[in-house]
Enzyme design. Structure first.
Site, mmCIF file in Angstrom:
data_model
loop_
_atom_site.group_PDB
_atom_site.id
_atom_site.type_symbol
_atom_site.label_atom_id
_atom_site.label_comp_id
_atom_site.label_asym_id
_atom_site.label_seq_id
_atom_site.Cartn_x
_atom_site.Cartn_y
_atom_site.Cartn_z
ATOM 1 C CG HIS A 27 -10.294 1.548 0.325
ATOM 2 N ND1 HIS A 27 -9.549 2.484 -0.358
ATOM 3 C CD2 HIS A 27 -10.835 2.213 1.381
ATOM 4 C CE1 HIS A 27 -9.632 3.650 0.267
ATOM 5 N NE2 HIS A 27 -10.414 3.513 1.321
ATOM 6 C CG HIS A 87 -5.392 -1.407 7.737
ATOM 7 N ND1 HIS A 87 -5.232 -1.478 9.099
ATOM 8 C CD2 HIS A 87 -4.135 -1.306 7.227
ATOM 9 C CE1 HIS A 87 -3.937 -1.419 9.391
ATOM 10 N NE2 HIS A 87 -3.258 -1.318 8.276
#
EC number: 4.2.1.1
Length: 264
Positions: free
Chosen positions: A96, A66
């Site tokens: 992230h 993802h």
């Protein structure tokens, strides 16, 4: 398909369908949001934001299918965020990124309707009150996420350490050692921020996040940005799908107040 692989950013498994598996997707404190700067309430009672990041706490870099994520040693309070809207220190667990295929979109939060090419999330948890990250992630005051906008322009020298490692995790479910990376180098000079109560922006979309979105973006070069876009959503054996547009669009504010640490 099990676990975190039953959602994604495609037409069939993307954000508009997440509510089928995660009904909280239509909850009252979902993230991200569009921050309307003129409606943010200046709150002089908000403390200055303090980020204490030790140099050698990073462990690994992973492509989780993802995003790309850097994990940190969170066994003690050496790498924490405190101050701001928070009561006590929150430990850094991971960082992230979210990004777009093109430079006109990619961030999750927007400011007055404007998107940025990318957004960095530094995910912290309340270890004073909860014994594990998982426990904190299910509690309304369990997490604090610092959001940093990225725009393209000059090269960001400190970002090279990260972008130069991306080739090692090009495919989904690949992981590499990534030690002694200090995320402090990814923060803008200004600590002005907006804050509001929200959620994780990926399933399980738990409404456990105090959001702290920094006003000032950082700059990276188009070449550095392209290295993110060369990552893949897919495993080595699968048909290759480039990891781009891995962002959730803004969600309804539903009466929440966005506070600002600065006067507009």
């Amino acid at each position: 398909m099990t676990g975190h692989h039953c959602w994604g950013y495609g037409q069939d498994d993307g954000p508009s369908n997440w509510h089928k598996l995660y009904p909280i997707a239509q909850g009252d404190r979902q993230s991200p949001i569009n921050i309307i700067s003129s409606q943010a309430v200046y709150s002089p009672s908000l403390q200055p934001l303090e980020l204490f990041y030790e140099a050698c706490m990073s462990l690994s870099i992973t492509n989780n299918g993802h995003s790309v994520q850097v994990d940190f040693n969170d066994s003690d309070d050496r790498t924490v965020v405190s101050g701001g809207p928070l009561e006590g220190p929150y430990r850094l667990k991971q960082l992230h990124f979210h990004w777009g295929k093109k430079r006109d979109m990619g961030s999750e939060h927007t400011v007055d309707g404007k998107s940025f090419p990318s957004e960095l999330h530094l995910v912290h948890w309340n270890a004073k009150k909860y014994s594990t990250f998982g426990e904190a992630a299910a509690a309304p005051d369990g997490l604090a996420v610092v959001g940093v906008f990225l725009e393209t322009g000059d090269e960001h020298p400190s970002m090279n350490r990260l972008t130069d490692a991306l080739y090692m995790v090009r495919f989904k479910d690949t992981k590499a050692q990534f030690s002694c990376f200090n995320p402090k180098c990814l923060l803008p000079t200004s600590r002005h921020y907006w804050t509001y109560p929200g959620s994780l922006t990926t399933p399980p979309l738990s409404e456990s996040v105090t959001w702290i979105v920094l006003r000032e973006p950082i700059r990276i070069s188009e070449r550095q940005m392209e290295k993110f876009r060369s990552l893949l959503f897919t495993s080595e054996d699968d048909e290759r799908i480039h990891m781009v547009d891995n962002f959730r669009p803004p969600q309804p504010l539903k009466g929440r107040v966005v506070k600002a640490s600065f006067q507009a």
